[in-house]
Design a protein around this motif. Structure first.
Motif, PDB file in Angstrom:
ATOM      1  N   SER A 563      -9.952   5.753  -5.592  1.00 29.11           N
ATOM      2  CA  SER A 563      -8.640   6.266  -4.791  1.00 29.11           C
ATOM      3  C   SER A 563      -8.638   7.590  -5.024  1.00 29.11           C
ATOM      4  O   SER A 563      -7.599   8.211  -3.929  1.00 29.11           O
ATOM      5  CB  SER A 563      -7.417   5.620  -5.114  1.00 29.11           C
ATOM      6  OG  SER A 563      -7.235   5.905  -6.540  1.00 29.11           O
ATOM      7  N   ASN A 566      -4.887   8.896  -4.940  1.00 28.63           N
ATOM      8  CA  ASN A 566      -3.995   8.469  -3.853  1.00 28.63           C
ATOM      9  C   ASN A 566      -3.259   7.153  -3.916  1.00 28.63           C
ATOM     10  O   ASN A 566      -3.791   6.069  -4.160  1.00 28.63           O
ATOM     11  CB  ASN A 566      -4.714   8.441  -2.572  1.00 28.63           C
ATOM     12  CG  ASN A 566      -3.757   8.272  -1.305  1.00 28.63           C
ATOM     13  OD1 ASN A 566      -3.254   7.446  -1.197  1.00 28.63           O
ATOM     14  ND2 ASN A 566      -4.082   9.358  -0.646  1.00 28.63           N
ATOM     15  N   TRP A 568      -1.689   5.502  -2.129  1.00 26.43           N
ATOM     16  CA  TRP A 568      -1.349   4.481  -0.994  1.00 26.43           C
ATOM     17  C   TRP A 568      -2.961   3.730  -1.083  1.00 26.43           C
ATOM     18  O   TRP A 568      -2.772   2.439  -0.942  1.00 26.43           O
ATOM     19  CB  TRP A 568      -1.618   5.216   0.208  1.00 26.43           C
ATOM     20  CG  TRP A 568       0.005   5.560   0.595  1.00 26.43           C
ATOM     21  CD1 TRP A 568       0.403   6.680   0.432  1.00 26.43           C
ATOM     22  CD2 TRP A 568       0.977   4.678   1.177  1.00 26.43           C
ATOM     23  NE1 TRP A 568       1.871   6.791   0.834  1.00 26.43           N
ATOM     24  CE2 TRP A 568       2.015   5.560   1.305  1.00 26.43           C
ATOM     25  CE3 TRP A 568       0.834   3.470   1.476  1.00 26.43           C
ATOM     26  CZ2 TRP A 568       3.303   5.018   1.855  1.00 26.43           C
ATOM     27  CZ3 TRP A 568       2.371   3.111   2.044  1.00 26.43           C
ATOM     28  CH2 TRP A 568       3.321   3.731   2.198  1.00 26.43           C
ATOM     29  N   LEU A 569      -3.849   4.469  -1.441  1.00 23.09           N
ATOM     30  CA  LEU A 569      -5.157   3.743  -1.575  1.00 23.09           C
ATOM     31  C   LEU A 569      -5.150   2.603  -2.725  1.00 23.09           C
ATOM     32  O   LEU A 569      -5.793   1.712  -2.845  1.00 23.09           O
ATOM     33  CB  LEU A 569      -6.313   4.664  -1.740  1.00 23.09           C
ATOM     34  CG  LEU A 569      -6.672   5.551  -0.462  1.00 23.09           C
ATOM     35  CD1 LEU A 569      -7.849   6.300  -0.964  1.00 23.09           C
ATOM     36  CD2 LEU A 569      -6.996   4.650   0.371  1.00 23.09           C
ATOM     37  N   LEU A 571      -2.365   1.071  -3.913  1.00 22.09           N
ATOM     38  CA  LEU A 571      -1.911  -0.028  -3.524  1.00 22.09           C
ATOM     39  C   LEU A 571      -2.495  -1.014  -2.697  1.00 22.09           C
ATOM     40  O   LEU A 571      -2.680  -2.169  -2.612  1.00 22.09           O
ATOM     41  CB  LEU A 571      -0.532   0.396  -2.793  1.00 22.09           C
ATOM     42  CG  LEU A 571       0.544   0.850  -3.684  1.00 22.09           C
ATOM     43  CD1 LEU A 571       1.738   1.294  -2.961  1.00 22.09           C
ATOM     44  CD2 LEU A 571       0.977   0.086  -4.805  1.00 22.09           C
ATOM     45  N   ILE A 572      -3.488  -0.391  -1.664  1.00 28.88           N
ATOM     46  CA  ILE A 572      -4.313  -1.035  -0.696  1.00 28.88           C
ATOM     47  C   ILE A 572      -5.324  -1.771  -1.327  1.00 28.88           C
ATOM     48  O   ILE A 572      -5.787  -2.973  -1.097  1.00 28.88           O
ATOM     49  CB  ILE A 572      -4.816  -0.177   0.421  1.00 28.88           C
ATOM     50  CG1 ILE A 572      -3.760   0.400   1.394  1.00 28.88           C
ATOM     51  CG2 ILE A 572      -5.943  -0.833   1.173  1.00 28.88           C
ATOM     52  CD1 ILE A 572      -4.252   1.398   2.120  1.00 28.88           C
ATOM     53  N   TYR A 611       3.716  10.080  -9.745  1.00 24.33           N
ATOM     54  CA  TYR A 611       4.599   9.066  -8.969  1.00 24.33           C
ATOM     55  C   TYR A 611       5.266   8.101 -10.158  1.00 24.33           C
ATOM     56  O   TYR A 611       4.351   7.337 -10.647  1.00 24.33           O
ATOM     57  CB  TYR A 611       3.964   8.274  -7.954  1.00 24.33           C
ATOM     58  CG  TYR A 611       3.373   9.092  -6.740  1.00 24.33           C
ATOM     59  CD1 TYR A 611       4.373   9.325  -5.628  1.00 24.33           C
ATOM     60  CD2 TYR A 611       2.183   9.558  -6.848  1.00 24.33           C
ATOM     61  CE1 TYR A 611       3.782  10.144  -4.758  1.00 24.33           C
ATOM     62  CE2 TYR A 611       1.597   9.941  -5.654  1.00 24.33           C
ATOM     63  CZ  TYR A 611       2.400  10.659  -4.667  1.00 24.33           C
ATOM     64  OH  TYR A 611       1.939  11.341  -3.662  1.00 24.33           O
ATOM     65  N   PHE A 669       5.103  -2.581   0.279  1.00 24.23           N
ATOM     66  CA  PHE A 669       4.774  -1.323   0.287  1.00 24.23           C
ATOM     67  C   PHE A 669       5.961  -0.384   0.151  1.00 24.23           C
ATOM     68  O   PHE A 669       6.130   0.651   0.104  1.00 24.23           O
ATOM     69  CB  PHE A 669       3.941  -1.043   1.525  1.00 24.23           C
ATOM     70  CG  PHE A 669       2.486  -1.400   1.323  1.00 24.23           C
ATOM     71  CD1 PHE A 669       1.618  -0.387   0.836  1.00 24.23           C
ATOM     72  CD2 PHE A 669       2.126  -2.583   1.845  1.00 24.23           C
ATOM     73  CE1 PHE A 669       0.472  -0.825   0.601  1.00 24.23           C
ATOM     74  CE2 PHE A 669       0.655  -2.946   1.617  1.00 24.23           C
ATOM     75  CZ  PHE A 669      -0.259  -1.989   1.132  1.00 24.23           C
ATOM     76  N   PHE A 673       8.187   2.273  -3.063  1.00 22.10           N
ATOM     77  CA  PHE A 673       8.744   3.576  -3.058  1.00 22.10           C
ATOM     78  C   PHE A 673      10.019   3.780  -2.842  1.00 22.10           C
ATOM     79  O   PHE A 673      10.638   4.867  -3.035  1.00 22.10           O
ATOM     80  CB  PHE A 673       7.882   4.345  -1.881  1.00 22.10           C
ATOM     81  CG  PHE A 673       6.354   4.462  -1.873  1.00 22.10           C
ATOM     82  CD1 PHE A 673       5.706   5.458  -2.797  1.00 22.10           C
ATOM     83  CD2 PHE A 673       5.593   3.707  -1.140  1.00 22.10           C
ATOM     84  CE1 PHE A 673       4.503   5.657  -2.965  1.00 22.10           C
ATOM     85  CE2 PHE A 673       4.198   3.749  -1.484  1.00 22.10           C
ATOM     86  CZ  PHE A 673       3.754   4.800  -2.452  1.00 22.10           C
ATOM     87  N   ARG A 730      12.530   4.232   5.029  1.00 19.62           N
ATOM     88  CA  ARG A 730      11.871   5.163   4.160  1.00 19.62           C
ATOM     89  C   ARG A 730      12.322   6.595   4.565  1.00 19.62           C
ATOM     90  O   ARG A 730      11.359   7.343   5.140  1.00 19.62           O
ATOM     91  CB  ARG A 730      10.308   5.108   3.765  1.00 19.62           C
ATOM     92  CG  ARG A 730       9.947   4.299   2.949  1.00 19.62           C
ATOM     93  CD  ARG A 730       8.618   4.996   1.887  1.00 19.62           C
ATOM     94  NE  ARG A 730       9.281   6.099   1.382  1.00 19.62           N
ATOM     95  CZ  ARG A 730       8.123   6.979   0.861  1.00 19.62           C
ATOM     96  NH1 ARG A 730       7.072   7.100   1.283  1.00 19.62           N
ATOM     97  NH2 ARG A 730       8.584   8.106   0.156  1.00 19.62           N
ATOM     98  N   PHE A 733      10.745   9.997   3.320  1.00 14.48           N
ATOM     99  CA  PHE A 733       9.661  10.232   3.882  1.00 14.48           C
ATOM    100  C   PHE A 733       9.607  11.646   4.847  1.00 14.48           C
ATOM    101  O   PHE A 733       8.929  12.559   4.678  1.00 14.48           O
ATOM    102  CB  PHE A 733       8.599   9.254   4.484  1.00 14.48           C
ATOM    103  CG  PHE A 733       7.333   9.812   4.998  1.00 14.48           C
ATOM    104  CD1 PHE A 733       6.286   9.804   4.132  1.00 14.48           C
ATOM    105  CD2 PHE A 733       7.400  10.029   6.475  1.00 14.48           C
ATOM    106  CE1 PHE A 733       4.892   9.981   4.821  1.00 14.48           C
ATOM    107  CE2 PHE A 733       6.231  10.351   6.928  1.00 14.48           C
ATOM    108  CZ  PHE A 733       4.874  10.300   5.894  1.00 14.48           C
TER     109      PHE A 733
END
Length: 886
Positions: A563, A566, A568-569, A571-572, A611, A669, A673, A730, A733
């Motif tokens: 990842s 990252n 997000w990656l 979590l994906i 994070y 998702f 966050f 969110r 963001f």
């Protein structure tokens, strides 16, 4: 799954549907004669044993007899798994063509041998305790046979996938040093003795936390759900849902959602939920205009979501208590809002489907104008809330006035309430499930339905009261709820007969029928537990492998490498792994496997890259995507069960159900966050606001994905609704682009700033140091930490939060090797050389900035939403929706 009869598709009969559930949940074998009594007797003994160990009786008997009758956790796990393995070989045939009307001799031998191997831990408990880590030949033989039989029992009860997963992990234990294993995953390997000691002879593998939770908590809740359904509550919930929502547009689909919610609260099986409610709701949905695939998909989506609805949550809630280390009531607090929002948005989806197709509404009895119905509903809701408040203060008053006899008084009041509820129920005819294929389906009156089942709500009330108000353990709470349910099952039918002034023989016949319902409910509850017991035990092999080999740390490095840090990656990747494993594993086993591997990875890699993700958020993320596999083709068993009723193609049903479940896939998702959605660190009014705006956001997401809001949406309008959804869920963001979320702190001032930060403030630090492999190479890492409570001086608070000793030299903060090499800092900074000539130093630090409120972005969200509303109203749309012009 859907048979062809005379060239056309035909729905399965009720018996065939029950066989479908049995083959998945309770065992497809149903022998006659003495064997059937043996299987039923073993299942009944299992239920009685679980009730016994959950009750105060072991302590009472130990006090009276002065004998050690109280079993410890390891002994309970041994007996629990012995029952599960014994029944797995007796109730589940080896192959599809194996006999179902008898148990072959080989299966008897395997069943008894497997039960003995599990009981070996109980029988030789003292001997094993005297030689920890030093197994003898006898121990190893029993453990090896037990492992093989556990894998076979798992294959029979749950299919091959979980067995193959366990075999792969066991292969890694033995052959992890092989050249065929990638370098990053390679380890030294383990001997047979070391592996068996870890997996079978200790509590680090098969008899670990997962089986412990199955024995302590899960069994009682599954038993509670089975008994409540056998008592008649399942039919009551279906009729009540139909009475409340059946008259609305798309009413049968909305009734399906509500009834699945209510049964899902006490059921851990999405397949059983589909069959229980779907046999009634799916034909009615087709009757009012839902296509077969969509009717089945609505039932699948609502039934599968029952596993995220507290208090049972498909057994995951109890596992989270152990894995995350927080109280059960806190797990429920974090899980309840996303679950409720999911169901509300699903109700809206089926409403939009009904509006798009201009579906007719079913006739209902005359109840007066709509505003009177709404007023009555409001009065009922307020009365219910006031009654709960009154009960709470009444209990406190009784305990204050009569502290010595308060328990007896409260039990007497509870039993009196039960008798009164049965008396009310006796004045109305018993509920009978209507035939959904009949020419006329009359929607019942909610008032008439409620009065017939008020006594079914008492065990649920006791369960929730004990869990959330009394803060008792889940096992003790479930025990008291089951105890009340036993009383209800034995007495409800004879009491009704007495209140209806029936003859004495009829009263005795009703009493006998009540006893039969109780016995059958206990037997069914135990048979429902066979798969869960095998799943938790087999998943323990994965947990044991992670503990023995340290592959979890390797997974963290591997995922971070893929990842690039990252989040997000990360979590994906985790979502994809959960979906793939979940296609072959039951939800509970999938959660155990993926959470053992990936939940710590999410937290650690997130923190190692700046994070802070709460552990409960990571576990819920894994759980949500694991249950999505019950929907996802090509394996989604719930979709196959629904298609067997709707006479639709199971693949199309699964695809449609997955489309409906997109909102469920979005939520994880979001709450990773935005922990407000998990009701973390919010006040009461804050929780109400979060619930309202999150619900609105998910309704808009549903409208966007359906392409229909007030009327048929244009593509840009759907895109605008998606944007509004994101801004509501969110808002931070967008604020990050306007104002930085962090304030830079010069390294020389970091101790002063750390000392002044409030409780649980977040600190991000940037560390630079020479590489352990190449001193000329400089490595740099950004990490996030929770500073914990305020009150210590800066250096001490910094060290306690990060596990990194630090000192100031001429304005430079020099970092020493982490105190705990297994801590986040120890693992993340393991590649840095703290003993090189050039020191590891703090390059920079960041703390949370004081910014404008992120809710400021609700304003443009409302403006965009208002624009869409105005444009759609000009085209003739209304908030209730209008038919699509033809």
């Amino acid at each position: 799954m859907v048979e062809k009869r005379n060239g056309a598709e035909a729905a399965l009969s009720p018996d065939e549907l029950q066989d479908l559930v049995a083959s998945s949940d309770t065992g497809a074998r149903n022998p006659a004669g003495l064997t059937s009594y043996v299987i039923a007797g073993v299942a009944l003994c299992w239920s009685l044993f679980q009730l016994y160990i959950a009750s105060p009786l072991p302590f009472t008997f130990s006090t009276l007899t002065r004998l050690p009758l109280v079993l410890n956790d390891t002994q309970i796990r041994s007996i629990h798994l012995a029952f599960g393995l014994l029944l797995a070989f007796l109730a589940y045939p080896a192959f599809a063509k194996s006999p179902r009307d008898r148990v072959p001799i080989l299966d008897w031998v395997l069943a008894i041998t497997a039960a003995f191997c599990a009981l070996y831990i109980f029988i030789f408990y003292r001997d094993l305790a005297r030689r920890p880590g030093l197994p003898i030949t006898q121990d190893l033989v029993v453990a090896g046979i037990g492992m093989l039989l556990l894998l076979e029992a798992t294959r029979r009860a749950l299919g091959p996938p979980l067995m193959f997963v366990a075999i792969i992990f066991m292969g890694y234990v033995f052959f992890g040093s092989s050249a065929i294993v990638p370098d990053i995953l390679r380890w030294g390997g383990a001997s047979f003795a070391r592996a068996m000691d870890q997996m079978w002879l200790s509590t680090g593998g098969v008899f670990g936390v997962a089986v412990g939770v199955s024995a302590s908590f899960v069994f009682l809740f599954v038993l509670f759900g089975s008994m409540l359904d056998r008592a008649g509550a399942g039919n009551f919930f279906i009729k009540l849902s139909f009475a409340f929502l059946g008259h609305l547009r798309g009413g049968p689909a909305k009734a399906s959602v509500l009834s699945s919610l209510m049964t899902g609260m006490i059921s851990g099986s999405s397949i059983a939920n589909v069959v229980t409610t779907g046999t009634f709701t799916i034909p009615l949905m087709r009757r009012v205009g839902y296509p077969a695939e969509k009717a089945g998909a609505v039932e699948v989506a609502s039934s599968v979501n029952g596993q995220i609805m507290p208090p049972v949550m498909g057994a995951a809630a109890f596992l989270m208590v152990e894995y995350v280390g927080i109280p059960y009531s806190q797990v429920i607090q974090h899980a309840v809002l996303p679950a409720v929002i999911t169901y509300i948005s699903l109700l809206y989806i089926v409403h939009l489907e009904a509006v798009k197709r201009d579906m007719p509404v079913l006739a209902r009895r005359k109840t007066g104008p709509l505003y009177l119905s709404l007023l009555r509903s409001l009065i009922v809701f307020v009365s219910f809330a006031l009654a709960l408040i009154g009960i709470y203060w009444l209990v406190k008053l009784i305990r204050m006035v009569m502290p010595d006899v308060s328990g007896t008084v409260l039990i007497a009041l509870l039993l009196a309430a039960y008798v009164a509820a049965v008396w009310i129920a006796a004045r109305a005819p018993d509920l009978e499930l209507d035939d959904p294929n009949s020419p006329v389906v009359e929607i019942p009156s909610a008032k008439e339905v409620i009065r017939t089942g008020l006594h079914f709500l008492l065990p649920l009330f006791v369960l929730v009261w004990m869990l959330l108000v009394e803060r008792r353990s889940p096992s003790l709470s479930a025990f008291y709820a089951v105890l009340l349910l036993i009383i209800i099952m034995i007495t409800q039918k004879p009491l009704k007969a007495l209140f209806r002034k029936m003859r004495q023989p009829k009263v005795w016949a009703e009493a006998l029928e009540g006893w039969n319902d109780l016995i059958q409910g206990m037997i069914l509850g135990a048979r429902n537990m066979i798969g869960i017991a095998c799943a938790t035990a087999a998943a323990g092999i994965v947990v044991g492998t992670v503990t023995l080999t340290g592959v979890g740390q390797v997974m963290a490095q591997f995922v971070e490498f893929l990842s690039g840090g990252n989040i997000w990656l990360i979590l994906i990747f985790t979502a994809i792994i959960s979906l793939i494993l979940g296609m072959g594993l039951p939800t509970t086993a999938n959660y155990i496997v993926v959470s053992s591997l990936m939940a710590p990875v999410i937290v650690e890699v997130g923190a190692a890259n700046g994070y802070l993700i709460p552990l409960i958020a990571a576990h819920l993320f894994v759980f949500y995507f694991g249950l999505m596999a019950d929907v996802t083709p090509p394996v989604g068993l719930a979709s196959f069960a629904a298609s067997a009723i709707s006479r639709a193609d199971p693949m199309r049903t699964g695809v449609q159900a997955f489309f409906y479940e997109m909102r469920t896939a979005l939520l994880p998702f979001v709450f990773v966050f935005n922990q407000e959605l998990l009701l973390m660190d919010v006040t009461l009014w804050g929780a109400i606001f979060v619930a309202m705006k999150s619900t609105l956001a998910m309704l808009l997401f549903a409208a966007a994905t359906q392409g229909f809001f007030m009327t048929k949406s244009r593509k840009w309008e759907s895109a605008a609704l998606l944007l509004v959804t994101f801004m509501l869920l969110r808002p931070g963001f967008f604020l990050d682009f306007v104002q930085s979320p962090y304030v830079q702190v010069e390294p020389r001032h970091v101790f002063e700033v750390v000392e002044q930060q409030p409780d649980d403030a977040e600190l991000r630090i940037i560390i630079r140091g020479p590489s352990f492999d190449d001193p000329d190479e400089q490595l740099e890492r950004t990490m996030a930490f929770n500073l914990g409570p305020k009150g210590e001086d800066g250096p001490t608070r910094f060290e306690n939060a990060t596990s990194i000793p630090a000192r100031s030299e001429n304005g430079t903060i020099i970092l020493e090797e982490p105190l705990d090499l297994n801590s986040l800092a120890g693992r993340t900074l393991s590649e840095m050389d703290f003993y090189a000539d050039e020191p590891v130093q703090l390059l920079g630090a960041e703390i949370e900035a004081e910014r404008m409120p992120r809710e400021i972005f609700y304003i443009p969200a409302v403006i965009i939403l208002a624009l869409v509303v105005i444009l759609q109203r000009r085209r003739g749309g209304t908030l209730a929706g209008t038919p699509v012009p033809t």
